[in-house]
Design a protein around this motif. Sequence first.
Motif, PDB file in Angstrom:
ATOM      1  N   LEU A   1       0.694  -1.252   0.168  1.00 21.99           N
ATOM      2  CA  LEU A   1      -0.125  -0.049   0.112  1.00 21.99           C
ATOM      3  C   LEU A   1       0.589   1.320   0.080  1.00 21.99           C
ATOM      4  CD1 LEU A   1      -2.666   1.463   0.386  1.00 21.99           C
ATOM      5  CD2 LEU A   1      -2.574   1.175   2.696  1.00 21.99           C
ATOM      6  N   LEU A   2       0.611   2.203  -1.029  1.00 25.98           N
ATOM      7  CA  LEU A   2       1.290   3.308  -1.152  1.00 25.98           C
ATOM      8  C   LEU A   2       0.461   4.441  -0.534  1.00 25.98           C
ATOM      9  CD1 LEU A   2       2.978   3.386  -4.791  1.00 25.98           C
ATOM     10  CD2 LEU A   2       3.883   2.270  -2.829  1.00 25.98           C
ATOM     11  N   GLY A   3       1.050   5.407   0.314  1.00 29.11           N
ATOM     12  CA  GLY A   3       0.141   6.049   1.099  1.00 29.11           C
ATOM     13  C   GLY A   3       0.883   7.573   1.319  1.00 29.11           C
ATOM     14  N   VAL A   4       0.454   8.519   1.727  1.00 31.33           N
ATOM     15  CA  VAL A   4       1.034   9.529   2.439  1.00 31.33           C
ATOM     16  C   VAL A   4       0.113  10.026   3.745  1.00 31.33           C
ATOM     17  CG1 VAL A   4       2.021  10.931   0.358  1.00 31.33           C
ATOM     18  CG2 VAL A   4      -0.277  11.364   1.063  1.00 31.33           C
ATOM     19  N   TRP A   5       0.900  10.693   4.521  1.00 30.23           N
ATOM     20  CA  TRP A   5      -0.016  10.824   5.821  1.00 30.23           C
ATOM     21  C   TRP A   5      -0.283  12.278   5.756  1.00 30.23           C
ATOM     22  CZ3 TRP A   5       0.138  14.149   9.896  1.00 30.23           C
ATOM     23  CH2 TRP A   5      -0.615  13.851  11.087  1.00 30.23           C
ATOM     24  N   PRO A   6      -1.427  12.634   6.247  1.00 27.47           N
ATOM     25  CA  PRO A   6      -2.665  11.986   6.878  1.00 27.47           C
ATOM     26  C   PRO A   6      -3.833  11.916   5.583  1.00 27.47           C
ATOM     27  CG  PRO A   6      -2.796  14.179   7.666  1.00 27.47           C
ATOM     28  CD  PRO A   6      -2.001  14.195   6.328  1.00 27.47           C
ATOM     29  N   SER A   7      -3.544  11.259   4.763  1.00 23.23           N
ATOM     30  CA  SER A   7      -4.646  11.292   3.636  1.00 23.23           C
ATOM     31  C   SER A   7      -6.124  10.292   4.306  1.00 23.23           C
ATOM     32  CB  SER A   7      -4.437  10.786   2.306  1.00 23.23           C
ATOM     33  OG  SER A   7      -5.341  10.191   1.559  1.00 23.23           O
ATOM     34  N   TYR A  11      -6.364   6.377   4.503  1.00 24.51           N
ATOM     35  CA  TYR A  11      -7.033   5.758   5.697  1.00 24.51           C
ATOM     36  C   TYR A  11      -8.247   4.648   5.569  1.00 24.51           C
ATOM     37  CZ  TYR A  11      -4.163   7.575   9.465  1.00 24.51           C
ATOM     38  OH  TYR A  11      -3.395   7.895  10.266  1.00 24.51           O
ATOM     39  N   ARG A  12      -8.828   5.196   4.391  1.00 25.91           N
ATOM     40  CA  ARG A  12      -9.993   4.054   4.144  1.00 25.91           C
ATOM     41  C   ARG A  12      -9.479   2.660   3.806  1.00 25.91           C
ATOM     42  NH1 ARG A  12     -13.157   7.718  -0.518  1.00 25.91           N
ATOM     43  NH2 ARG A  12     -14.304   8.949   0.830  1.00 25.91           N
ATOM     44  N   ILE A  13      -8.322   2.701   3.112  1.00 26.13           N
ATOM     45  CA  ILE A  13      -7.693   1.484   2.577  1.00 26.13           C
ATOM     46  C   ILE A  13      -7.238   0.578   3.921  1.00 26.13           C
ATOM     47  CG2 ILE A  13      -6.307   0.089   1.207  1.00 26.13           C
ATOM     48  CD1 ILE A  13      -8.408   1.832  -0.190  1.00 26.13           C
ATOM     49  N   ILE A  14      -6.309   1.457   4.769  1.00 28.49           N
ATOM     50  CA  ILE A  14      -5.918   1.105   5.881  1.00 28.49           C
ATOM     51  C   ILE A  14      -6.859   0.501   7.012  1.00 28.49           C
ATOM     52  CG2 ILE A  14      -4.683   1.695   8.256  1.00 28.49           C
ATOM     53  CD1 ILE A  14      -3.270   3.898   6.519  1.00 28.49           C
ATOM     54  N   TRP A  15      -8.111   1.011   7.080  1.00 30.63           N
ATOM     55  CA  TRP A  15      -9.068   0.539   7.850  1.00 30.63           C
ATOM     56  C   TRP A  15      -9.716  -0.726   7.347  1.00 30.63           C
ATOM     57  CZ3 TRP A  15     -11.543   6.100   7.904  1.00 30.63           C
ATOM     58  CH2 TRP A  15     -10.884   6.939   8.826  1.00 30.63           C
ATOM     59  N   ALA A  16      -9.996  -0.717   5.900  1.00 25.70           N
ATOM     60  CA  ALA A  16     -10.590  -1.860   5.383  1.00 25.70           C
ATOM     61  C   ALA A  16      -9.734  -3.266   5.583  1.00 25.70           C
ATOM     62  CB  ALA A  16     -10.727  -1.558   3.908  1.00 25.70           C
ATOM     63  N   LEU A  17      -8.240  -3.130   5.127  1.00 27.35           N
ATOM     64  CA  LEU A  17      -7.163  -4.118   5.392  1.00 27.35           C
ATOM     65  C   LEU A  17      -7.426  -4.670   6.921  1.00 27.35           C
ATOM     66  CD1 LEU A  17      -4.645  -2.950   3.023  1.00 27.35           C
ATOM     67  CD2 LEU A  17      -6.077  -4.723   2.619  1.00 27.35           C
ATOM     68  N   ASN A 134     -16.145   4.887   4.240  1.00 25.79           N
ATOM     69  CA  ASN A 134     -16.176   5.954   3.455  1.00 25.79           C
ATOM     70  C   ASN A 134     -16.289   7.350   4.020  1.00 25.79           C
ATOM     71  OD1 ASN A 134     -18.267   7.644   1.551  1.00 25.79           O
ATOM     72  ND2 ASN A 134     -16.688   6.994   0.398  1.00 25.79           N
ATOM     73  N   LEU A 135     -16.848   7.206   4.948  1.00 22.64           N
ATOM     74  CA  LEU A 135     -17.409   8.595   5.899  1.00 22.64           C
ATOM     75  C   LEU A 135     -16.392   8.578   6.822  1.00 22.64           C
ATOM     76  CD1 LEU A 135     -21.170   8.220   5.915  1.00 22.64           C
ATOM     77  CD2 LEU A 135     -19.659   9.773   4.692  1.00 22.64           C
ATOM     78  N   GLY A 136     -15.466   7.923   7.128  1.00 26.25           N
ATOM     79  CA  GLY A 136     -14.484   7.968   8.026  1.00 26.25           C
ATOM     80  C   GLY A 136     -13.746   9.366   8.278  1.00 26.25           C
ATOM     81  N   TRP A 137     -13.593   9.827   7.286  1.00 24.80           N
ATOM     82  CA  TRP A 137     -13.051  11.233   7.180  1.00 24.80           C
ATOM     83  C   TRP A 137     -13.840  12.000   8.317  1.00 24.80           C
ATOM     84  CZ3 TRP A 137     -15.623  15.382   5.470  1.00 24.80           C
ATOM     85  CH2 TRP A 137     -16.848  15.192   4.566  1.00 24.80           C
ATOM     86  N   ILE A 138     -14.923  11.762   8.350  1.00 27.31           N
ATOM     87  CA  ILE A 138     -15.768  12.791   9.342  1.00 27.31           C
ATOM     88  C   ILE A 138     -14.981  12.314  10.714  1.00 27.31           C
ATOM     89  CG2 ILE A 138     -17.928  13.409  10.382  1.00 27.31           C
ATOM     90  CD1 ILE A 138     -19.292  12.528   7.856  1.00 27.31           C
ATOM     91  N   ALA A 139     -15.048  11.207  11.173  1.00 27.36           N
ATOM     92  CA  ALA A 139     -14.586  10.714  12.322  1.00 27.36           C
ATOM     93  C   ALA A 139     -13.158  11.112  12.413  1.00 27.36           C
ATOM     94  CB  ALA A 139     -14.827   9.346  12.652  1.00 27.36           C
ATOM     95  N   LEU A 140     -12.461  11.037  11.394  1.00 22.99           N
ATOM     96  CA  LEU A 140     -10.999  11.231  11.256  1.00 22.99           C
ATOM     97  C   LEU A 140     -10.442  12.752  11.755  1.00 22.99           C
ATOM     98  CD1 LEU A 140      -8.291   9.770  10.731  1.00 22.99           C
ATOM     99  CD2 LEU A 140      -8.608  10.762   8.440  1.00 22.99           C
ATOM    100  N   LEU A 179      -5.708   5.141  13.923  1.00 30.88           N
ATOM    101  CA  LEU A 179      -6.241   6.634  14.136  1.00 30.88           C
ATOM    102  C   LEU A 179      -5.093   7.393  14.129  1.00 30.88           C
ATOM    103  CD1 LEU A 179      -9.630   6.704  15.917  1.00 30.88           C
ATOM    104  CD2 LEU A 179      -9.402   7.271  13.508  1.00 30.88           C
ATOM    105  N   PRO A 180      -4.826   8.404  13.349  1.00 30.37           N
ATOM    106  CA  PRO A 180      -3.762   9.191  13.549  1.00 30.37           C
ATOM    107  C   PRO A 180      -3.791  10.236  14.999  1.00 30.37           C
ATOM    108  CG  PRO A 180      -5.195  10.170  11.762  1.00 30.37           C
ATOM    109  CD  PRO A 180      -5.517   8.919  12.171  1.00 30.37           C
ATOM    110  N   ASN A 181      -2.929  10.557  15.480  1.00 31.07           N
ATOM    111  CA  ASN A 181      -3.049  11.303  16.547  1.00 31.07           C
ATOM    112  C   ASN A 181      -3.651  12.850  16.498  1.00 31.07           C
ATOM    113  OD1 ASN A 181      -1.378  13.437  18.234  1.00 31.07           O
ATOM    114  ND2 ASN A 181      -1.132  11.571  19.502  1.00 31.07           N
TER     115      ASN A 181
END
Lengths: 200, 200
Positions: A1-7, A11-17, A134-140, A179-181
């Motif tokens: 998984l390629l990512g950057v912090w804190p996209s 996180y959607r993919i991190i959570w699903a995996l 999908n909506l996790g960005w709200i909680a994030l 979850l990021p700090n």
Amino acid sequence: LLGVWPSPYVYRIIWALGLKGVKYEYIQGEFHKSDFTDLLLKYNPVYKKVPVLVLDGKPIAESMVILEYIEEIWPQPPLLPKDPYKRAMARFWVSFAEEKKATKEVREVLKVLEETIGDKKYFGGEEIGLLDINLGWIALSFGVIEDIVGVKVLVVDDFPCLFTWIQNFREHQAIKTNLPNHQDLFVYYKQKRETIIPSS
Amino acid sequence: LLGVWPSPYVYRIIWALGLKGVKYEYIQGEFHKSDFTDLLLKYNPVYKKVPVLVLDGKPIAESMVILEYIEEIWPQPPLLPKDPYKRAMARFWVSFAEEKKATKEVREVLKVLEETIGDKKYFGGEEIGLLDINLGWIALSFGVIEDIVGVKVLVVDDFPCLFTWIQNFREHQAIKTNLPNHQDLFVYYKQKRETIIPSS
């Protein structure tokens, strides 16, 4: 998984995996670093964006496309209901949230979501699913952006069900370990804002 | 199926149902007629948009959500490949085309699509599929909008593979019986344009 912090898309993919219990290697890059840019050019030449999931050398881009793929490859625990009509409803709300997020009608989205979740634990019912992710960005980002902008978009009295959902989401075993700090996010968004609106 | 003429989003559903050989009732409305507005309010209160597919009184909105549903309910003939990676690729291109269409970078989309289709008959290979249906608006409006605007976006020398695909698409048994008349479309788009740019 390629990512950057804190996209939030990554996180959607991190959570699903995490939910599926899949082990993976996470390559966290920075956009301006040339070796990461090279990786993106190689694996996502069309968009040059993260997240990209690479399986056996074959790359997949676009968070919602990756989520559907993950659901097909690792069906347990399911992120979508078995019933085709309920699946269609989950995808409908995903498309609604994606479209509205783009037009920034955040309050309108929140209002509809408040009615949709009602007193359910998650959007799909008792189990966490695709729409929650999908909506996790709200909680994030909840609380963080508001702390910076100084405006409360999400008032507990207006959105009691969403508040409960944010807590349920954040407390889920597979989510809370990914979850990021809050303080790190605060610093990140504050810097980002200052590059757009220089503080005086 | 609730639709208005000549929405390319409604045609997606008409084509998919035609391909699957599904019989259905088509209610073609006009937006300013109050009885149609009432139907939309009842079946798609969130968006008030067509297409809406109603099955056993249960409505589904958003063309791509409806297509995924149709694919699940009537799997034959398939609109998506069996292989999960190929399915992900089809969905990736759908998401690419949807996003780019919104930003109107039409030439950029066409360029990428030209490379993607190459000398294949359809985007998925020998059989017509989800991505062909998603991109059907190109084949639908091809020639018509250009006749009106007076600018050739799609030049045959630049996009030979796409030209061949447009022909293959239009000639498919399930599509050719469900294509609006070129002259009718011309009149429709011309009127639409004149309401925006009054002709002098």
